[in-house]
Structure formats: structure tokens, C-alpha cells
Design an enzyme around this catalytic site. Structure first.
Site, PDB file in Angstrom:
ATOM      1  N   LYS A  76       0.676  -1.159  -0.027  1.00 63.26           N
ATOM      2  CA  LYS A  76       0.116  -0.095  -0.119  1.00 63.26           C
ATOM      3  C   LYS A  76       0.852   1.163  -0.044  1.00 63.26           C
ATOM      4  O   LYS A  76       1.672   1.627   0.925  1.00 63.26           O
ATOM      5  CB  LYS A  76      -0.911   0.031   1.042  1.00 63.26           C
ATOM      6  CG  LYS A  76      -1.885   1.343   1.196  1.00 63.26           C
ATOM      7  CD  LYS A  76      -2.717   1.221   2.398  1.00 63.26           C
ATOM      8  CE  LYS A  76      -3.615   2.535   2.614  1.00 63.26           C
ATOM      9  NZ  LYS A  76      -4.356   2.693   3.776  1.00 63.26           N
ATOM     10  N   SER A 131      -9.015   3.717   2.330  1.00 62.07           N
ATOM     11  CA  SER A 131      -7.898   4.113   1.183  1.00 62.07           C
ATOM     12  C   SER A 131      -6.951   3.300   0.818  1.00 62.07           C
ATOM     13  O   SER A 131      -6.060   3.452  -0.217  1.00 62.07           O
ATOM     14  CB  SER A 131      -7.083   5.186   2.196  1.00 62.07           C
ATOM     15  OG  SER A 131      -6.442   4.329   3.325  1.00 62.07           O
ATOM     16  N   SER A 155     -10.182   1.240   6.376  1.00 61.63           N
ATOM     17  CA  SER A 155      -9.435   1.429   5.141  1.00 61.63           C
ATOM     18  C   SER A 155      -9.121   0.216   4.554  1.00 61.63           C
ATOM     19  O   SER A 155      -8.730   0.181   3.244  1.00 61.63           O
ATOM     20  CB  SER A 155      -8.295   2.268   5.121  1.00 61.63           C
ATOM     21  OG  SER A 155      -8.724   3.636   5.670  1.00 61.63           O
TER      22      SER A 155
END
Length: 382
Positions: A76, A131, A155
Site C-alpha cells: 500500500k 484508502s 480502510s
């Protein structure tokens, strides 16, 4: 192939890590112009790393110290490689950094890849959630079997639900996190619960647990006592619970006291406010909410092993945003409390997009969440 199968075949020398990684890079090259799941792709470095894995296995044979031998993983964001050390040591090959919300975009919903906004693999006009947007899109589209994520308010779990994959948020404090508030913790997105289990064993160094005794007792709560989720996500999650009951995976029980949490939103926002005064009214109020919700959750977990809810209150929205509604309303309570939680695929809505069922367990019970998720997927596929 699932990560578990890739690693087993690479260790057995039925597959070469170099070939597996080359195929993953080819998939990314073909699909990412549409998905925009990646910020960066590390083709040359990934190929070199795969060659090193092959060379080690050629020398040592089926090395049990490489449980992720040759598995392509995505991390990520640009800084995600910092936390990927245990995966790389286990033989995984990092192929790139996935998209996160770009400058000026709300953190709850959007990802921005190298070529533009990140889209949901099921419907390009819908967001994948955030996210960990690129991570979920890359896993759902089959570009990689595993991707790391971070979960500060949902997220990992929200994009897992909206992209139809498994997403695990770990217990606060069990794995290293750079978040000063303690709300954000590491997690993983995977195509199968078995792959998520493999990730957990590698990063936690926890031995494989004994099999869970089924059925696992569980409490169903569509809104946690304060949220107002839409009917369709509730119906999809409830249908998934009924399938788990029919398969003998869970048994619903009635808690002694109905679960009614205080809305964690204001407390979460107070804790995340930069420069908030220690001991100030906002933080003191947040800690009171946290303590009361922790007490209510402790009472629930004294009666049952799992709490079950929809993962999100709505279906995936368009790229223009959700309006005034938070997609986090059913997830961030467990960032505030620190409990481990997992989103499991729960079917598809009328718009053709996936929905999720959220499983929450007592502190440190990641293995239970993963065992239930594995049994759910195994029994669903026969």
C-alpha cells in the site's frame, strides 16, 4: 492461483518464481491502464528478486522457511515496502505500490493511480473504496493474490467489501504501526481467507492454531445501535449470516443486553485532530466514549465469540463521492476499540457490485476470524 498454491508449487519446483512474477507483471501492464491500481510498478527489481528466490530453492530444495516463495504481492502506497520485511523474508516478491487517495481527495473513498483515478473492477463508474483502494482493486482483478493495507477507520475492510475480497484489520498494538493515535493498524487484502491466514502467520509469527470448534457463537447487529445502514447492504449481510448458520459455521445467540454502542465518529475525529490538546475537552470526551463502548463490547464477547454486521452502510458510490454519509459508520468503532475485524464477501447488490459481512472478535483473536472465514469459503464452494 491463490498464494498458498503458488508458494507450494514454487517450493516443489513445479513453477519458477521468475515465471510467476513475469506473468503478474504482464497482467498489471495489460489491466492497470483501466484500473489505475498502481502508483509504481517495480518490474526490474521484482524480476531480480524472483531470480534470487529461484536460486535459493535450487540450492536448498523445498525450503520450509519460504512459506510465500515466489508469491507476487503489492504494498500500500510508496512507503508500504517499509513494513513488508517479513513477507520478503518469507519469499514474497513485491511488484509495486498501490494507489491511495491523492492530494485534495477525501481519505474515505478515492484512490489515485499513476494513470488516474482508481476504479472498482466490477463497475468502472464506482469507487473501490479507500484508502486501500489500489490494493483491493489489484487483488479483486487477479493482478496479485495478496496486497498489504492499512486500516485507520475501515480502510482495509471497506474496499474489501466493495471489491468482493477478504480484508483483515489486526488488533491494535499486535503489529508495528507508525500511527501516533493508535487508530491505524496493518492489514491485508486477499482473494481467499486461506491466503489471508498465510499472511497472518508470516507477519505475526503465530503458530498455526488448533481448528476452531464449530459452530462459533455469534451476535448479529445490523447497525451497532447507532448507524442507519441502507436496506440492501443489511439484507445481503444477513443472507450471508444465514448461509453460515445453514453450513454449521456460526450459531446466532441473543446477548444478555442488546448491543448499543455510542456513535464513535466524533471521538474518532477528535483523536485524529492534529494538535489536539492532551487532556482537553475533545480528547477527554473521546476517551469516555471509548471506555463505554469497550465496556459494552466486553459484555458482548462474554456472551459470544463473534459480532456480525454489514461491513458498509451503503453500496459503492460513484466517483463524485458519497455526499454527507460516511462509509466508515460500521467500521471505525473497532479502530477506536482496537478489536480485530474482517470483511468477508457477502454477495452482490442490484447494481452488480459486491457487499461485505464484517466479523469482529475479541482482542487477539485474528486466528478465529480467519478460521471462520476459511470455513465459510470452503463450505460455500463445496
Amino acid at each position: 492461483m491463490p498464494a498458498t498454491q503458488i508458494a507450494a508449487r514454487v517450493r516443489a519446483r513445479e513453477l519458477r518464481a521468475a515465471d510467476v512474477v513475469a506473468q503478474a507483471l504482464d497482467r498489471i501492464e495489460r489491466a492497470d491502464p483501466q484500473l489505475c491500481a498502481f502508483i509504481e510498478v517495480w518490474g526490474e527489481e521484482a524480476s531480480r528478486r524472483a531470480g534470487e528466490v529461484d536460486a535459493r530453492l535450487d540450492r536448498r530444495g523445498a525450503d520450509p522457511s519460504l512459506p510465500l516463495a515466489g508469491v507476487p504481492v503489492a504494498v500500500k502506497g510508496r512507503h508500504g515496502l517499509r513494513a513488508a520485511g517479513p513477507l520478503l523474508a518469507a519469499g514474497a516478491v513485491a511488484v509495486g505500490a498501490t494507489s491511495v487517495p491523492g492530494p485534495g481527495t477525501p481519505w474515505q473513498t478515492w484512490g489515485l493511480g499513476a494513470r488516474g483515478r482508481t476504479v472498482n473492477p466490477w463497475r468502472a463508474d464506482r469507487t473501490p473504496g479507500g484508502s486501500s483502494a489500489g490494493a483491493a482493486a489489484a487483488v479483486a482483478a487477479g493482478l496479485v493474490p495478496l496486497a498489504t493495507g492499512g486500516d485507520g477507520a475501515g480502510s482495509v475492510r471497506i474496499p474489501a467489501a466493495w471489491c468482493g475480497v477478504t480484508g483483515l484489520k489486526t488488533t491494535s498494538g499486535r503489529l508495528p504501526s507508525g500511527d501516533r493515535t493508535g487508530l491505524a493498524v496493518p492489514g491485508v487484502l486477499a482473494r481467499t481467507a486461506t491466503d489471508a491466514e498465510l499472511w497472518w502467520r508470516v507477519v505475526s509469527e503465530e503458530p498455526a492454531p488448533a481448528e476452531a470448534t464449530l459452530p462459533v457463537t455469534a451476535v448479529w447487529s445490523p447497525g451497532l445501535g447507532f448507524a442507519g445502514p441502507d436496506p440492501e447492504p443489511v439484507a445481503l449481510a444477513r443472507a450471508a449470516v444465514e448461509r453460515l448458520e445453514a453450513a454449521g459455521v456460526v450459531r446466532l445467540v441473543r446477548p444478555r443486553m442488546p448491543l448499543r454502542l455510542t456513535d464513535p465518529g466524533p471521538a474518532w475525529l477528535a483523536l485524529r485532530t492534529p494538535g489536539a490538546e492532551p487532556g482537553g475537552a475533545g480528547l477527554a470526551g473521546a476517551e469516555r466514549v471509548r471506555a463505554e463502548n469497550d465496556r459494552r463490547l466486553a459484555a458482548l464477547f462474554a456472551d459470544a465469540q463473534l459480532l456480525l454486521t454489514p461491513t458498509t452502510p451503503t453500496a459503492p458510490h460513484g466517483h463524485d463521492g458519497p455526499g454527507d454519509r460516511y462509509s466508515t459508520s460500521l467500521t471505525w468503532a473497532f479502530n477506536l476499540s482496537g478489536h480485530p475485524a474482517l470483511s468477508l464477501p457477502a454477495g452482490f447488490g442490484g447494481d452488480g457490485c459486491p457487499a461485505g459481512l464484517q466479523l469482529v472478535a475479541a482482542y487477539g483473536r485474528e486466528a478465529l476470524l480467519l478460521a471462520v472465514a476459511r470455513e465459510a469459503q470452503t463450505r460455500a464452494t463445496g
